[in-house]
Write a protein that holds these residues in place. Structure first.
Motif, short mmCIF file in Angstrom:
data_model
loop_
_atom_site.label_atom_id
_atom_site.label_comp_id
_atom_site.label_asym_id
_atom_site.label_seq_id
_atom_site.Cartn_x
_atom_site.Cartn_y
_atom_site.Cartn_z
N ILE A 177 0.85 -1.19 0.00
CA ILE A 177 0.00 0.00 0.00
C ILE A 177 0.89 1.24 0.00
O ILE A 177 2.09 1.16 0.27
N GLU A 178 0.31 2.37 -0.34
CA GLU A 178 1.01 3.65 -0.21
C GLU A 178 0.44 4.35 1.02
O GLU A 178 -0.76 4.26 1.29
N ALA A 179 1.29 5.06 1.75
CA ALA A 179 0.84 5.76 2.94
C ALA A 179 1.79 6.92 3.24
O ALA A 179 2.94 6.92 2.80
N PHE A 180 1.28 7.89 3.99
CA PHE A 180 2.11 8.98 4.48
C PHE A 180 1.54 9.41 5.82
O PHE A 180 0.41 9.12 6.15
N ARG A 181 2.36 10.10 6.61
CA ARG A 181 1.91 10.59 7.92
C ARG A 181 1.38 12.00 7.76
O ARG A 181 2.09 12.90 7.29
N TYR A 182 0.13 12.20 8.16
CA TYR A 182 -0.56 13.48 7.98
C TYR A 182 0.14 14.58 8.75
O TYR A 182 0.41 14.46 9.94
N ASP A 214 0.14 12.94 -4.50
CA ASP A 214 -0.87 13.38 -5.47
C ASP A 214 -2.23 12.75 -5.24
O ASP A 214 -3.25 13.40 -5.38
N TRP A 215 -2.26 11.45 -4.89
CA TRP A 215 -3.56 10.78 -4.72
C TRP A 215 -4.35 11.39 -3.58
O TRP A 215 -5.57 11.42 -3.62
N PHE A 216 -3.68 11.91 -2.56
CA PHE A 216 -4.37 12.59 -1.47
C PHE A 216 -4.87 13.95 -1.95
O PHE A 216 -6.03 14.31 -1.74
N CYS A 217 -4.00 14.69 -2.60
CA CYS A 217 -4.37 16.03 -3.09
C CYS A 217 -5.52 15.97 -4.09
O CYS A 217 -6.38 16.87 -4.10
N ASP A 218 -5.55 14.94 -4.92
CA ASP A 218 -6.65 14.78 -5.88
C ASP A 218 -7.98 14.66 -5.15
O ASP A 218 -8.99 15.22 -5.57
N CYS A 277 -7.96 15.79 9.26
CA CYS A 277 -8.64 15.74 7.97
C CYS A 277 -9.86 14.84 8.12
O CYS A 277 -9.92 13.99 9.01
N VAL A 278 -10.83 15.06 7.27
CA VAL A 278 -12.05 14.26 7.26
C VAL A 278 -12.11 13.56 5.91
O VAL A 278 -12.04 14.21 4.86
N ILE A 279 -12.21 12.23 5.95
CA ILE A 279 -12.16 11.42 4.73
C ILE A 279 -13.48 10.70 4.56
O ILE A 279 -13.93 9.98 5.44
N GLN A 329 -3.56 4.63 1.10
CA GLN A 329 -4.30 4.35 -0.13
C GLN A 329 -4.23 2.85 -0.33
O GLN A 329 -3.15 2.28 -0.50
N GLY A 330 -5.37 2.19 -0.28
CA GLY A 330 -5.43 0.74 -0.39
C GLY A 330 -5.29 0.25 -1.81
O GLY A 330 -5.11 1.02 -2.76
N VAL A 331 -5.40 -1.06 -1.96
CA VAL A 331 -5.16 -1.71 -3.25
C VAL A 331 -6.19 -1.34 -4.31
O VAL A 331 -5.93 -1.48 -5.50
N GLN A 332 -7.37 -0.88 -3.91
CA GLN A 332 -8.38 -0.48 -4.88
C GLN A 332 -8.56 1.03 -4.93
O GLN A 332 -9.58 1.53 -5.39
N GLY A 333 -7.56 1.77 -4.43
CA GLY A 333 -7.61 3.22 -4.46
C GLY A 333 -8.35 3.85 -3.31
O GLY A 333 -8.45 5.07 -3.22
N GLU A 334 -8.87 3.05 -2.38
CA GLU A 334 -9.60 3.57 -1.23
C GLU A 334 -8.61 4.27 -0.29
O GLU A 334 -7.46 3.86 -0.18
#
Length: 86
Positions: free
Chosen positions: A11-16, A23-27, A41-43, A60-65
């Motif tokens: 998975i991809e991840a970052f610390r808020y 980019d996937w977060f900013c999108d 943040c509210v998701i 960001q999970g395997v299906q983009g969640e």
């Protein structure tokens, strides 16, 4: 009864507010699926609205969640693989 092991996935991840926002977060911020504040943040997720605090991992999970995860749970669940190449 049977025992099962979770399949390894990457998975991809970052610390808020600790690491740069990918980019996937900013999108998702641009489309208002994620609302950012100075302290959290509210998701919007399939399971409902989730709150990520400063220092939480945003995954960001395997299906983009996208969803937040507390650092202690993240450490017990995931192993470091390598730095992503953008």
């Amino acid at each position: 009864m049977a025992l099962y092991r979770k399949k390894p996935v990457v998975i991809e991840a970052f610390r808020y507010w600790i690491e740069g926002r990918p980019d996937w977060f900013c999108d998702k911020v641009t489309t208002n699926e994620i609302i950012t504040y100075p302290t959290h943040c509210v998701i919007n997720t399939l399971e409902g609205v989730m709150r990520g605090e400063v220092g939480d991992y945003i995954i960001q999970g395997v299906q983009g969640e996208i969803y937040p995860c507390k650092p202690d749970i993240f450490a017990r669940t995931y192993d470091y693989v390598k730095e992503a190449i953008n």
